[in-house]
Design a protein around this motif. Structure first.
Motif, mmCIF file in Angstrom:
data_model
loop_
_atom_site.group_PDB
_atom_site.id
_atom_site.type_symbol
_atom_site.label_atom_id
_atom_site.label_comp_id
_atom_site.label_asym_id
_atom_site.label_seq_id
_atom_site.Cartn_x
_atom_site.Cartn_y
_atom_site.Cartn_z
ATOM 1 N N CYS A 121 -53.984 38.920 11.209
ATOM 2 C CA CYS A 121 -55.202 39.360 11.743
ATOM 3 C C CYS A 121 -55.366 40.725 11.212
ATOM 4 C CB CYS A 121 -55.483 39.054 13.183
ATOM 5 S SG CYS A 121 -54.313 40.321 14.066
ATOM 6 N N GLY A 122 -54.211 41.368 10.964
ATOM 7 C CA GLY A 122 -54.777 42.693 10.554
ATOM 8 C C GLY A 122 -55.217 43.723 11.332
ATOM 9 N N SER A 123 -54.945 43.507 12.886
ATOM 10 C CA SER A 123 -55.661 44.606 13.653
ATOM 11 C C SER A 123 -54.567 45.500 14.293
ATOM 12 C CB SER A 123 -56.139 43.749 15.127
ATOM 13 O OG SER A 123 -55.916 42.407 14.895
ATOM 14 N N ASP A 124 -53.323 45.259 13.967
ATOM 15 C CA ASP A 124 -52.383 46.391 14.657
ATOM 16 C C ASP A 124 -51.671 47.179 13.607
ATOM 17 O OD1 ASP A 124 -50.922 43.966 13.687
ATOM 18 O OD2 ASP A 124 -49.569 44.481 15.119
ATOM 19 N N ALA A 125 -52.441 47.805 12.790
ATOM 20 C CA ALA A 125 -51.848 48.646 11.966
ATOM 21 C C ALA A 125 -51.633 50.051 12.497
ATOM 22 C CB ALA A 125 -52.504 49.087 10.589
ATOM 23 N N PHE A 126 -50.418 50.560 12.821
ATOM 24 C CA PHE A 126 -50.216 51.889 13.298
ATOM 25 C C PHE A 126 -49.382 52.913 12.375
ATOM 26 C CE2 PHE A 126 -49.462 48.636 17.309
ATOM 27 C CZ PHE A 126 -50.744 48.849 17.402
ATOM 28 N N PHE A 127 -49.525 54.087 12.845
ATOM 29 C CA PHE A 127 -48.682 54.930 12.019
ATOM 30 C C PHE A 127 -47.437 55.197 12.860
ATOM 31 C CE2 PHE A 127 -48.566 59.742 10.676
ATOM 32 C CZ PHE A 127 -48.261 59.415 9.454
ATOM 33 N N VAL A 128 -46.414 54.450 12.235
ATOM 34 C CA VAL A 128 -45.161 54.328 13.044
ATOM 35 C C VAL A 128 -44.193 55.362 12.231
ATOM 36 C CG1 VAL A 128 -43.411 52.880 13.720
ATOM 37 C CG2 VAL A 128 -45.737 51.951 13.759
ATOM 38 N N CYS B 37 -56.289 45.546 7.154
ATOM 39 C CA CYS B 37 -55.618 46.274 8.166
ATOM 40 C C CYS B 37 -56.023 47.831 8.345
ATOM 41 C CB CYS B 37 -54.337 46.023 8.304
ATOM 42 S SG CYS B 37 -53.291 46.534 6.965
ATOM 43 N N ALA B 38 -56.162 48.296 7.020
ATOM 44 C CA ALA B 38 -56.943 49.660 6.632
ATOM 45 C C ALA B 38 -55.599 50.464 6.552
ATOM 46 C CB ALA B 38 -57.796 50.244 7.486
ATOM 47 N N ALA B 39 -54.368 50.166 6.396
ATOM 48 C CA ALA B 39 -53.383 51.020 6.128
ATOM 49 C C ALA B 39 -53.306 51.620 4.945
ATOM 50 C CB ALA B 39 -51.923 49.801 6.559
ATOM 51 N N CYS B 40 -53.690 50.588 3.936
ATOM 52 C CA CYS B 40 -53.696 51.521 2.523
ATOM 53 C C CYS B 40 -55.030 52.734 2.606
ATOM 54 C CB CYS B 40 -54.231 50.681 1.616
ATOM 55 S SG CYS B 40 -55.560 49.505 1.761
ATOM 56 N N MET B 41 -55.842 52.473 2.939
ATOM 57 C CA MET B 41 -57.134 53.348 3.222
ATOM 58 C C MET B 41 -56.634 54.539 3.898
ATOM 59 S SD MET B 41 -60.455 53.376 2.207
ATOM 60 C CE MET B 41 -61.840 53.737 2.870
ATOM 61 N N SER B 42 -55.800 54.402 4.896
ATOM 62 C CA SER B 42 -55.232 55.461 5.874
ATOM 63 C C SER B 42 -54.222 56.238 5.128
ATOM 64 C CB SER B 42 -54.810 54.912 7.234
ATOM 65 O OG SER B 42 -53.840 55.791 7.639
ATOM 66 N N SER B 43 -53.408 55.603 4.192
ATOM 67 C CA SER B 43 -52.298 56.187 3.423
ATOM 68 C C SER B 43 -52.962 57.128 2.365
ATOM 69 C CB SER B 43 -51.275 55.321 2.973
ATOM 70 O OG SER B 43 -51.818 54.675 2.016
ATOM 71 N N CYS B 44 -54.102 56.590 1.866
ATOM 72 C CA CYS B 44 -54.611 57.384 0.558
ATOM 73 C C CYS B 44 -55.217 58.744 0.900
ATOM 74 C CB CYS B 44 -55.675 56.486 0.098
ATOM 75 S SG CYS B 44 -56.206 57.213 -1.362
ATOM 76 N N ASN B 45 -54.509 59.559 0.128
ATOM 77 C CA ASN B 45 -54.651 60.881 0.281
ATOM 78 C C ASN B 45 -56.146 61.104 -0.547
ATOM 79 O OD1 ASN B 45 -54.367 63.728 -1.299
ATOM 80 N ND2 ASN B 45 -52.878 63.490 0.545
ATOM 81 N N ILE B 46 -56.414 60.542 -1.443
ATOM 82 C CA ILE B 46 -57.564 60.808 -1.860
ATOM 83 C C ILE B 46 -58.925 60.297 -0.826
ATOM 84 C CG2 ILE B 46 -59.266 60.407 -3.989
ATOM 85 C CD1 ILE B 46 -56.482 61.515 -4.739
ATOM 86 N N ALA B 47 -58.659 59.174 -0.514
ATOM 87 C CA ALA B 47 -59.561 58.641 0.316
ATOM 88 C C ALA B 47 -59.636 59.663 1.841
ATOM 89 C CB ALA B 47 -59.142 57.195 0.957
ATOM 90 N N ALA B 48 -58.643 60.064 2.007
ATOM 91 C CA ALA B 48 -58.698 61.236 3.156
ATOM 92 C C ALA B 48 -59.853 62.186 3.130
ATOM 93 C CB ALA B 48 -57.639 61.707 3.722
ATOM 94 N N GLY B 49 -59.794 62.652 1.627
ATOM 95 C CA GLY B 49 -60.616 64.025 1.273
ATOM 96 C C GLY B 49 -62.003 63.762 0.704
#
Lengths: 154, 291
Positions: free
Chosen positions: B111-118, B201-213
């Motif tokens: 389902c991709g709901s539980d992506a956390f920063f572990v 799950c948005a894990a990739c988007m969250s890890s992307c340094n470019i997307a962050a900026g």
């Protein structure tokens, strides 16, 4: 949504210990790129002080002070030779030259790696190629030390 | 090489194992599995069996006065064999603090709901074994997304980016006849196979340094989604061009600087960077003219 909390960007650099190979490659590539641009302008600025050499402008120097001037005592050399000799005689300049080589070599090798990535070749080995470019940079830099440091400690 | 079609996965064909006296693939796999289980047990028993797992969970709630200032709460959860990060936070919620909030649903990485920063990496809670992690296990909401409450982040922006690439099949001309199907070749299916596995799950988007900026950057997930359709041969050439027009914009594929962060964290092992790079080449090819 009433309210939310923005955790900001700071954590990105706070967690540098957790960066992966690709991230380090990116940071180093940016860093070396800026260093090379900085060097380019310094290079132009320093050499422009010796433009007069083309018109035969000369200065009087003590030959002992400059590694690239032969003879002894007060000698008349052209301004370019004097500028370069003055720089090469400084330990810090020699050290910076080694640094420049390291920066340039890494930028070239990682640039090749990025070229491969852009062409879609060996993306599974991107971390290994980064380590390889680091190691190669190290080897080439160490091998260059005797040449660069000749006369100032070696 | 990503420009080439991936080799279809071949099944191991057993070559008469009895005749050669060798073990069949199944026997070998069973043996390996047993071996693996034995190894795992030994690790677990010596390290964690009967012990508790120390987890530190990010807490924030704008509606509760005590929690308006973000903080970490410590929980000591009894360890069970096979326990995942999600199991641990669920236990903490059920037994210790019922206000602990996080998204979860299927518990099997679908389902991709539980992506956390572990522990400093984007991971899927239900897919991450707690015994693989260093303790205390630090569980935070995904970075670079607004925190709504505890581990829940605002996914609106991510969904906006996903929808921006028109993530649905568009084909005007349907085959004639009521029972005709729109067939996809096996090779083409293999090509888009990995890209179809995205679970949003948005894990990739969250890890992307470019997307962050750069908030306008489509992000790896959306580009992967676009790849899935752009590479699908069943869609017409015009639609592919339309898709590439979306992707080749300033904040499309060209923002990617190949840090491989997204590829590292993707819980479904999608080669995101590879897909983005391939779309970059497609975008160049589309605009390259030799006259």
């Amino acid at each position: 949504m009433s309210q939310s909390y923005n955790r900001g960007l700071i954590e990105d650099f706070g967690r540098w210990k957790e960066f992966s190979a690709g991230m380090w490659a990116w940071i180093f590539h940016k860093f070396t790129g800026w260093m090379l641009i900085g060097y380019l302008f310094t290079h132009i600025a320093v050499l422009s002080t010796a433009i007069g050499a083309a018109q035969g402008e000369t200065v009087e120097v003590f030959a002992e002070d400059l590694p690239n001037v032969e003879g002894t005592g007060l000698t008349e050399v052209d301004i370019y030779t004097a500028t370069l000799g003055g720089l090469e005689g400084l330990f810090i300049v020699r050290l910076l030259e080694v640094g420049l080589l390291a920066v340039a070599v890494f930028h070239i090798l990682n640039g090749l790696r990025l070229l491969m990535v852009d062409l879609g070749i060996g993306l599974e080995a991107q971390d290994k190629s980064f380590y390889a470019s680091l190691i190669l940079t190290g080897i080439i830099t160490v091998a260059s030390v005797p040449t660069f440091m000749m006369g100032v400690g070696f | 090489m990503s420009t080439q079609q991936q080799e279809p996965e071949t099944q191991e064909a057993p070559e008469d194992p009895e005749m050669k006296g060798a073990e069949s693939p199944q026997q070998r796999r069973l043996k390996e599995k047993e071996q693996g289980l034995a190894d795992e047990e030994s690790v677990d028993e010596s390290d964690l069996e009967g012990e508790t797992v120390h987890i530190k969970v990010f807490r924030y709630d704008p509606e509760v006065e005590d929690k308006q200032e973000p903080r970490f709460d410590d929980f000591h959860v009894p360890f069970e064999k096979g326990m995942t990060v999600l199991d641990a936070v669920m236990y903490a919620r059920d037994e210790y603090d019922s206000s602990l909030t996080f998204r979860h649903s299927c518990r099997q990485a679908v389902c991709g709901s539980d992506a956390f920063f572990v522990n400093g990496t984007q991971r899927l809670g239900c897919k991450t074994q707690i015994s693989d992690l260093e303790q205390p296990v630090r569980i935070e909401p995904l970075p670079h997304q607004e925190v709504v409450k505890d581990l829940v982040v605002d996914m609106d922006h991510f969904y906006d980016q996903m929808h921006a690439v028109e993530p649905y099949f568009q084909q005007e001309d349907l085959p004639e006849g009521d029972l005709e199907e729109q067939r996809q070749s096996r090779e083409n299916r293999e090509k888009v196979k990995m890209s179809t596995r995205c679970i949003w799950c948005a894990a990739c988007m969250s890890s992307c340094n470019i997307a962050a900026g750069d908030n306008e950057y489509l992000g790896p997930a959306a580009i992967n989604k676009a790849y899935r359709f752009a590479m699908d041969e069943r869609e017409d050439e015009e639609i592919k061009e339309h898709r590439l027009r979306i992707l080749e914009q300033e904040h499309g594929v060209w923002r990617c600087q190949t840090q491989f962060s997204c590829t590292e964290v993707c819980p479904k092992d999608i080669p995101l960077t590879e897909h983005i790079q391939e779309l970059k080449r497609e975008a160049v090819k589309k605009n390259l003219k030799f006259w």
